[in-house]
Motif scaffolding. Sequence first.
Motif, mmCIF file in Angstrom:
data_model
loop_
_atom_site.group_PDB
_atom_site.id
_atom_site.type_symbol
_atom_site.label_atom_id
_atom_site.label_comp_id
_atom_site.label_asym_id
_atom_site.label_seq_id
_atom_site.Cartn_x
_atom_site.Cartn_y
_atom_site.Cartn_z
ATOM 1 N N ILE A 79 0.840 -1.205 0.000
ATOM 2 C CA ILE A 79 0.000 0.000 0.000
ATOM 3 C C ILE A 79 0.873 1.252 0.000
ATOM 4 C CG2 ILE A 79 -1.595 1.367 1.405
ATOM 5 C CD1 ILE A 79 -2.886 -1.320 2.247
ATOM 6 N N LEU A 80 1.950 1.208 0.794
ATOM 7 C CA LEU A 80 2.825 2.386 0.878
ATOM 8 C C LEU A 80 3.514 2.669 -0.457
ATOM 9 C CD1 LEU A 80 4.447 2.047 4.426
ATOM 10 C CD2 LEU A 80 2.667 3.637 3.638
ATOM 11 N N ILE A 81 3.782 1.622 -1.221
ATOM 12 C CA ILE A 81 4.396 1.847 -2.544
ATOM 13 C C ILE A 81 3.321 2.194 -3.573
ATOM 14 C CG2 ILE A 81 5.710 0.790 -4.429
ATOM 15 C CD1 ILE A 81 7.055 -0.991 -2.346
ATOM 16 N N ALA A 82 2.167 1.504 -3.476
ATOM 17 C CA ALA A 82 1.145 1.639 -4.524
ATOM 18 C C ALA A 82 0.441 2.992 -4.461
ATOM 19 C CB ALA A 82 0.121 0.512 -4.400
ATOM 20 N N TYR A 83 0.218 3.514 -3.241
ATOM 21 C CA TYR A 83 -0.573 4.744 -3.160
ATOM 22 C C TYR A 83 0.100 5.907 -3.902
ATOM 23 C CZ TYR A 83 -4.395 7.589 -1.575
ATOM 24 O OH TYR A 83 -5.511 8.370 -1.573
ATOM 25 N N PRO A 84 1.388 6.178 -3.604
ATOM 26 C CA PRO A 84 2.041 7.269 -4.350
ATOM 27 C C PRO A 84 2.061 7.013 -5.857
ATOM 28 C CG PRO A 84 3.396 6.582 -2.501
ATOM 29 C CD PRO A 84 2.287 5.584 -2.605
ATOM 30 N N ALA A 85 2.247 5.741 -6.242
ATOM 31 C CA ALA A 85 2.275 5.413 -7.674
ATOM 32 C C ALA A 85 0.923 5.710 -8.307
ATOM 33 C CB ALA A 85 2.645 3.943 -7.864
ATOM 34 N N ALA A 86 -0.156 5.242 -7.655
ATOM 35 C CA ALA A 86 -1.498 5.486 -8.187
ATOM 36 C C ALA A 86 -1.785 6.980 -8.231
ATOM 37 C CB ALA A 86 -2.541 4.772 -7.324
ATOM 38 N N TYR A 87 -1.344 7.678 -7.189
ATOM 39 C CA TYR A 87 -1.554 9.134 -7.114
ATOM 40 C C TYR A 87 -0.858 9.826 -8.285
ATOM 41 C CZ TYR A 87 -2.314 13.593 -4.724
ATOM 42 O OH TYR A 87 -2.733 14.844 -4.402
ATOM 43 N N ALA A 88 0.386 9.409 -8.539
ATOM 44 C CA ALA A 88 1.156 10.022 -9.628
ATOM 45 C C ALA A 88 0.507 9.730 -10.977
ATOM 46 C CB ALA A 88 2.591 9.512 -9.620
ATOM 47 N N ASN A 102 4.897 -9.226 -6.558
ATOM 48 C CA ASN A 102 3.888 -9.929 -7.338
ATOM 49 C C ASN A 102 2.504 -9.309 -7.255
ATOM 50 O OD1 ASN A 102 4.764 -12.159 -8.924
ATOM 51 N ND2 ASN A 102 5.572 -13.027 -7.030
ATOM 52 N N TYR A 103 2.172 -8.742 -6.086
ATOM 53 C CA TYR A 103 0.794 -8.270 -5.909
ATOM 54 C C TYR A 103 0.641 -6.766 -6.014
ATOM 55 C CZ TYR A 103 0.105 -13.073 -4.531
ATOM 56 O OH TYR A 103 0.054 -14.427 -4.531
ATOM 57 N N LEU A 104 1.755 -6.050 -6.164
ATOM 58 C CA LEU A 104 1.703 -4.591 -6.230
ATOM 59 C C LEU A 104 0.732 -4.057 -7.305
ATOM 60 C CD1 LEU A 104 2.957 -2.163 -4.832
ATOM 61 C CD2 LEU A 104 4.726 -2.140 -6.578
ATOM 62 N N PRO A 105 0.752 -4.630 -8.515
ATOM 63 C CA PRO A 105 -0.132 -4.085 -9.560
ATOM 64 C C PRO A 105 -1.603 -4.065 -9.161
ATOM 65 C CG PRO A 105 1.469 -5.562 -10.530
ATOM 66 C CD PRO A 105 1.623 -5.692 -9.050
ATOM 67 N N PHE A 106 -2.041 -5.117 -8.425
ATOM 68 C CA PHE A 106 -3.443 -5.139 -7.968
ATOM 69 C C PHE A 106 -3.749 -3.895 -7.139
ATOM 70 C CE2 PHE A 106 -3.024 -9.889 -8.156
ATOM 71 C CZ PHE A 106 -3.989 -10.084 -9.113
ATOM 72 N N ILE A 119 -2.117 -1.023 -6.973
ATOM 73 C CA ILE A 119 -2.070 0.217 -7.757
ATOM 74 C C ILE A 119 -3.394 0.408 -8.493
ATOM 75 C CG2 ILE A 119 -0.967 1.389 -9.711
ATOM 76 C CD1 ILE A 119 1.653 0.124 -8.914
ATOM 77 N N LEU A 120 -3.877 -0.664 -9.127
ATOM 78 C CA LEU A 120 -5.128 -0.564 -9.886
ATOM 79 C C LEU A 120 -6.299 -0.216 -8.975
ATOM 80 C CD1 LEU A 120 -4.994 -3.461 -12.500
ATOM 81 C CD2 LEU A 120 -4.854 -1.002 -12.884
ATOM 82 N N ALA A 121 -6.366 -0.882 -7.808
ATOM 83 C CA ALA A 121 -7.496 -0.651 -6.903
ATOM 84 C C ALA A 121 -7.500 0.794 -6.407
ATOM 85 C CB ALA A 121 -7.426 -1.618 -5.721
ATOM 86 N N ILE A 122 -6.336 1.304 -6.030
ATOM 87 C CA ILE A 122 -6.283 2.674 -5.505
ATOM 88 C C ILE A 122 -6.493 3.688 -6.626
ATOM 89 C CG2 ILE A 122 -4.826 4.378 -4.346
ATOM 90 C CD1 ILE A 122 -3.553 2.067 -2.801
ATOM 91 N N TYR A 123 -5.896 3.396 -7.796
ATOM 92 C CA TYR A 123 -6.077 4.312 -8.929
ATOM 93 C C TYR A 123 -7.567 4.449 -9.269
ATOM 94 C CZ TYR A 123 -6.350 5.948 -13.719
ATOM 95 O OH TYR A 123 -6.706 6.631 -14.846
ATOM 96 N N SER A 124 -8.299 3.336 -9.220
ATOM 97 C CA SER A 124 -9.697 3.409 -9.649
ATOM 98 C C SER A 124 -10.514 4.303 -8.712
ATOM 99 C CB SER A 124 -10.308 2.011 -9.776
ATOM 100 O OG SER A 124 -10.729 1.545 -8.527
ATOM 101 N N VAL A 127 -8.059 1.447 -1.031
ATOM 102 C CA VAL A 127 -6.964 0.927 -0.221
ATOM 103 C C VAL A 127 -7.391 -0.399 0.415
ATOM 104 C CG1 VAL A 127 -5.529 1.346 1.802
ATOM 105 C CG2 VAL A 127 -6.025 3.218 0.224
ATOM 106 N N ALA A 128 -8.629 -0.430 0.932
ATOM 107 C CA ALA A 128 -9.119 -1.649 1.581
ATOM 108 C C ALA A 128 -9.228 -2.786 0.575
ATOM 109 C CB ALA A 128 -10.474 -1.380 2.237
ATOM 110 N N ALA A 129 -9.776 -2.500 -0.611
ATOM 111 C CA ALA A 129 -9.941 -3.548 -1.625
ATOM 112 C C ALA A 129 -8.582 -4.123 -2.015
ATOM 113 C CB ALA A 129 -10.663 -2.987 -2.847
ATOM 114 N N GLY A 130 -7.637 -3.235 -2.320
ATOM 115 C CA GLY A 130 -6.304 -3.693 -2.706
ATOM 116 C C GLY A 130 -5.623 -4.422 -1.563
ATOM 117 N N GLY A 131 -5.776 -3.900 -0.351
ATOM 118 C CA GLY A 131 -5.115 -4.481 0.812
ATOM 119 C C GLY A 131 -5.613 -5.879 1.118
#
Lengths: 287, 352
Positions: A80-89, A160-164, A166-171, A207-211
């Motif tokens: 989550i800590l890696i994916a959130y900034p990525a999705a935000y960007a 392995n699971y990071l893309p999930f 990123i997608l969940a938070i981006y959406s 965040v919850a869905a991805g987490g």
Amino acid sequence: MSFQASRPNLLAAPAVAWLLVFMVLPCLLILSYAFFERGTWGGVVYDFTLENFQRVVDPLYAKIFLNSARIAGLVTLIAILIAYPAAYAINRAPKHRQAMLLFFAVLPFWSNYLIRTYAWIVLLNREGLLNNLLRMAGYDGEPLSLLYSEGAVIVGLVYNYLPFVILAIYSTLSRLNPELMEASRDLGGGPVSTFLRVTLPLTMSGVAAGGVFVFVLSIGNFVTPALLGGGRFQMIGNVVYDQFLTANDWPFGAALGMVLIATMIILLFLQGRATAHASGERAGAPS
Amino acid sequence: MNQEPTAQEPILRIDGLSKSFGPVRAVDNVSLDIQRNEFFALLGPSGCGKTTLLRMLAGFETPGSGRILLDGTDIAPLSPEKRPLNLMFQSYALFPHMTIRKNLSYGLEMERLAKTEINHRVDEIMAVTDLTPFAERKPEQLSGGQKQRVALARSLIKRPKVLLLDEPLGALDKKLRERMQLELKRLQHEVGITFIIVTHDQEEALVMADRMAILKDGRLLQCGAPEEIYEHPADRFVANFIGVMNFISGVVTPNGSFEADGLSVPMPGAAAGPATLAIRPESIAVSMNGGGIAGSLVDAAYHGLDRVLHVKIAACETPLQVRVPAHTSADLGIGSPIHLGIDPDRCRLFPD
């Protein structure tokens, strides 16, 4: 009238039938083994017993289970800590570039899971890329044993699971009306207050869905711990694997599996409630 | 000490402001003075740059060049949260996860005011805007008009020097919109805050604004009181955009007379050459006893108080619109001959 009403059900029938025959039934079958005794030479003896569940709460297995939960929790947190900034960007990038960025974010998915995991062995082993880079940078001590450790397992699972995530938070981010963030700034909120009090609460459902996704897949995973954790490192998924394929104790494997499935269902339920609670927040999206 | 008294000094001075998006000049060298406690309208068709201008004032767009002087200080380099002015968003942008009370207190919490002060001011603003019964509701539980009041209250509670309103009435139905126009004006008077409103609705601007600016393609065309702009539009675009205007193409003769087919209006002092005559529907008189410009009635629209006649005359391709009191024209049938009188004093002349 009844034809009209039943049509949606009819359309869903093939999928429902497929799920019932190939998913629900086999699962129930396996899980039912949990209530029977194992045969002396493997297989199942159909005598009812709760002994398998007593073994599940045995400190030995409970410890592995809790350790797996801890590792899965860490994986979830890091992802989550890696994916959130990525999705935000990605969400902040110009519209026409977002599709391309998302494509790159999920690109690793399109390669084989085993190949991806073996790639980490190449990177992390004593003669691997990372140790070589360290040596080139001037490090001349013992090569670091990065592989076959808890850290390697965590890295592999996060990767392995990071893309999930990123997608969940981006959406959820992309559906958020950007004027809400602007309104916060306009009312005197700095970037940090705006993020903590407006952006983050309104994207918690993503965040919850991805987490939950990462946690559930990580806690039951047995490939990554086996390859990156070495033989000695066990997660609950490895124990289940061993019961079915090595120890030939199907009833006990089924009991362990039941605990995993129950954990998953509880988490999905909680996440569903969180999403339903947040659904009112969609009202803030531009129409 | 021959400085002008401070009351005369503009609260906001927009000085040569420009902004480009790629090759498009969204705002092109706009300069405007906005007076203290004024209700000012930025008016123009969509894409004229009025919203970009407003967003530059709020701090969400960085000007390409120019200054924004608020009480004499350039606020252009400040980020939005540091500017003592507030924006009411077109979408209202109410925080959906907060109650109405929380939405209203948000801006004061950001100022780190004491809790008692915050509660006092929230109660006060809810009383003024009739929102007290909705304090604990979420935005999704409110009607459009109520949401609009929350958005307004949330901006006003900050006691900004200037309140910016982006199409504040756009989402409301016609009846409510007309009521809110007067309501907004009353409220602005009560709180004594300068309002700058962006709208594409010229009628709305005429009703509400003390002064207004007309923008087109990023450029400022005219700025003035509604009456001034209505009566003396600076160019053809403004004349056409504000209210209804009839245009007649013709020529100004060297002896100062506007001539078109079957039509002659004395225009002393006008430069000779091709020109367009502009006249409002209410400035054309119908003479029942003959004389004047001959035409025929093409159509008539009844508006209750008055009637708009569409009269075809030789000088003009499109029928002229003529507004007359409803009771004086009831017996006119479609196709009947009609005679028009034009008052030269109420005409505008635009050289082509």
